[in-house]
Design an enzyme around this catalytic site. Sequence first.
Site, PDB file in Angstrom:
ATOM      1  N   GLU A 185      -9.268   6.327   7.350  1.00 47.14           N
ATOM      2  CA  GLU A 185      -7.955   6.470   7.107  1.00 47.14           C
ATOM      3  C   GLU A 185      -7.415   7.664   6.407  1.00 47.14           C
ATOM      4  O   GLU A 185      -6.465   8.404   6.919  1.00 47.14           O
ATOM      5  CB  GLU A 185      -7.424   5.295   6.322  1.00 47.14           C
ATOM      6  CG  GLU A 185      -7.249   4.231   7.476  1.00 47.14           C
ATOM      7  CD  GLU A 185      -7.139   2.744   6.458  1.00 47.14           C
ATOM      8  OE1 GLU A 185      -7.815   2.560   5.559  1.00 47.14           O
ATOM      9  OE2 GLU A 185      -6.018   2.159   6.847  1.00 47.14           O
ATOM     10  N   ARG A 243       0.882  -1.232   0.079  1.00 46.98           N
ATOM     11  CA  ARG A 243       0.124  -0.130   0.034  1.00 46.98           C
ATOM     12  C   ARG A 243       0.821   1.362  -0.092  1.00 46.98           C
ATOM     13  O   ARG A 243       0.375   2.168  -0.403  1.00 46.98           O
ATOM     14  CB  ARG A 243      -0.964  -0.133   1.027  1.00 46.98           C
ATOM     15  CG  ARG A 243      -2.062   1.017   1.320  1.00 46.98           C
ATOM     16  CD  ARG A 243      -3.144   0.942   2.330  1.00 46.98           C
ATOM     17  NE  ARG A 243      -4.405   0.107   1.524  1.00 46.98           N
ATOM     18  CZ  ARG A 243      -5.247   0.532   1.109  1.00 46.98           C
ATOM     19  NH1 ARG A 243      -5.539   1.844   0.755  1.00 46.98           N
ATOM     20  NH2 ARG A 243      -6.224  -0.503   0.590  1.00 46.98           N
TER      21      ARG A 243
END
Lengths: 760, 163
Positions: free
Chosen positions: A715, A311
């Site tokens: 997030e 990621r």
Amino acid sequence: MTAGRPLPHDSAALHVSGAARYVDDIPLPANALHLAFGLSPEAHGRLRGLDLDAVRQAAGVIAVFTAEDLRFANDVSPSVHDEPLLAEAEVFYHGQPIFLVAATSHRAARKAAKLAKIDVDPLPAIVTIDQALSADSRFEDGPVIWQNGDVDNALARAAQVIEGSVELGGQEHFYLEGQASAALPQDDGDMVVHSSTQHPTEIQHKVAEALGLPMHAVRVETRRMGGGFGGKESQGNALAVACAVAAQATGRPCKMRYDRDDDMVITGKRHDFRIGYRIGVDGTGRLLAADFTHLVRCGWAQDLSLPVADRAMLHADNAYHIPVMRIESHRLKTNTASATAFRGFGGPQGMFGIERALDHVAHVLRMDPVDLRRRNFYSGPGAPRQHTHYGMEVEDFDLRPMVSALLQRSDYATRRASVDQWNRENAVLKKGLALSPVKFGISFTLTHLNQAGALVHVYQDGSVAMNHGGTEMGQGLNQKVAQVAARIFGIGPDRVRITATDTAKVPNTSATAASSGSDLNGMAVKAACETIKSRLVQHLCKKFSVSDKEIRFEDGKVKVCDQVFSFADVVQAAYLARISLSATGYYRTPKLSWDRVKGRGRPFFYFAYGVAATEAVVDTLTGESRILRADILHDAGASLNPALDIGQVEGGYVQGAGWLTMEELLWDDDGRLLTHAPATYKIPTARDAPEVFNVALWDGENREETIYRSKAVGEPPFMLGISAFLALSDAVSACGPGYADLDAPATAERILAAINRVRA
Amino acid sequence: MTRIPTRTHVTTTVNGDPVDFLADPRETLLDCLRDKLGLTGAKEGCGTGDCGACSVQLDGRLVCSCLVLGVEAEGREVKTIEGMAEGNDLHPLQAKFIEHAALQCGICTPGILVATEALLKKNPDPSEEEVRYWLAGNLCRCTGYDKIIRAVLATARDLREGV
């Protein structure tokens, strides 16, 4: 309309009266035992001897377990079975659990655990990134490399190449509720586990393996957590398994909670990185190519490090179209606690790399950093679409208008001028101002995790009980999802009961992680509610000989042509007509296709966007800093609950700013964590939050069909905190001609050193 | 080594009610409240007096109950989050925290409310800076504090104006 209203958190009234129950607050039978681990005193070594006599004889101790006492799986890993509950022949980090004590009180267990004589034959410990590199200590055979074009060639043709390297520290989650679990033995060997976990299904799975039971014999319940932030995605496994094993062996309920220092020593944190960059630009500041090297310190076990590092690679572009890109990612194995998920899951580190590099580029080119960023944004609606370095088309790029709006709202240009003027007139206090955007990909990159289930019951009195696989850690997921259910049935949210997450109600769930909670579970609850509603509608159609278009559910009423019934009456009538009033719901995210090995495809359903501008001040005599003002515009799509979403944005920003400005993890040369309590590890306090904090949601909606066109919000706002770091860099750069070249976290020491550098 | 510790009889007042319990002299007030009296609103966030999650008032003074021994409550008045509302009527601070969405996971909330009530008793008209200083000993990892600060200032204003 219920969905979209800024309702308070569903447990708010319990929270303010101290009545909300967390795992450690659940009353247990008087014979319950309390557990503590005995921890490795070395970062790496062979376990030569373990003398536990004194532990066994200590007051209150009922049982002591070592790896040899475990009858079934000795494994708490969420991935590749490389993480034993209790160490076997070798210890791999300072603080690794070696044995388990069960005693009549928490204090007795902890005191007894300290009495062990642990004989470890030390082996060389790999603590730092450099040590890991030189020992070639890593996961996987070599670095993962993604290439989009020929980066060396493109850099050779660039007007200018800016190179650098930046250190980026990790982060302790510091959930205010430490890890906790309790296990209660049931009939016929079954086990019920209460766990402060973001992932009840994984707890169920690991407990079942450890007890030698099928998963159906283990039920895990999670009502709420006192904060999670990713730290309870896998790190609760050890406590739950320990409780279950001890409960099975003794037949008594067992509870375990980590003392704060133990929690900080034992559990994993955000991965720290060193990021190397080479950025090629043309004469106008357009990015031509970027070459990144991610050195990722993963700790001793794999845990979730591979997808975290992936990621980071997926966010190395942030919001910028970089035609040629190469990323080399080294997943380094070290003798430190195994780094784990933390809000953003590697995304923040990847994004920090490009933002920090652009800060450097702007300085070298003498270009306004905001102009540089805007010049390189992905194309917006109307323009031909561009692709990311992993080949995903960017379809929904909303940042251009968002940045324009924020520049205006925050009075950026005027403040830029006044900051510059302040800096000309003041020698001791220097100010900085910076803007940074966020483009964050939404979906688990492990595609199969993008599914969710729900269970909805409507009772005869018209009250609704709702259950889904998501967990509540403060984000208000349950309230948002309850608002979905209330909207479908046209009833007040007070008629929808939120129940604890329970593996016996909804099976095979994914962790509440990757910001996916309301996207996945909202859709699953919607599906379940619509199933029940369509049964009610069919029943009414038949009974009143009307079409379904003539039936409406609103304001707690059901309108059938011109007749009005209460929702409860309709439900009661349906029950008497033998209509099922219970349904499951299921959802899987569409459009995903991702080849992890090649690094190509569409790993994300959509992107969430945000932009922040931060003004900060540094004291050039001490290096101390303070955030003066932060302005934020964040994209939550058509928000399901603006009050809760703004809460996520504010909290995310402050947590992100804390990561990059003040939260410093330090290990000594022998691999001991030195910052293992709030006395030494500093998270932001009320005094560190911005003095002026203007936060708004972007008025938009998701172009993809998510739950009522909302966007995930857990997030993405975390990375808005990068602007705080960049503001400090700007302030330091005002001290002299050089580039600040700041590492993170930008502590007072680092800022002072940077000031000396730019003045040199 | 295995000496059974002496139990001490403690007589005290908790939230206005006379209470007595037996405590190991080494037990903290926090553990006594939670384990002996079932008052679990005060939380152990760190056990070292740095996070404020265990805040209670002892004779009106704000303390970290993890740093006070249970036996020290003898003859004194303890006030916890459970005593903040009057029956079903929330204290204005509690209501304002809900209204302002000044909480998320909620585990720091009891400590922050107990601490804030002590502040407003001492200083009904605190400046924002005073609120921030006072609450610097109460950690919150979720909210970013801004809504908490706004809620405290708004409550103080309402109380002064007799709303």
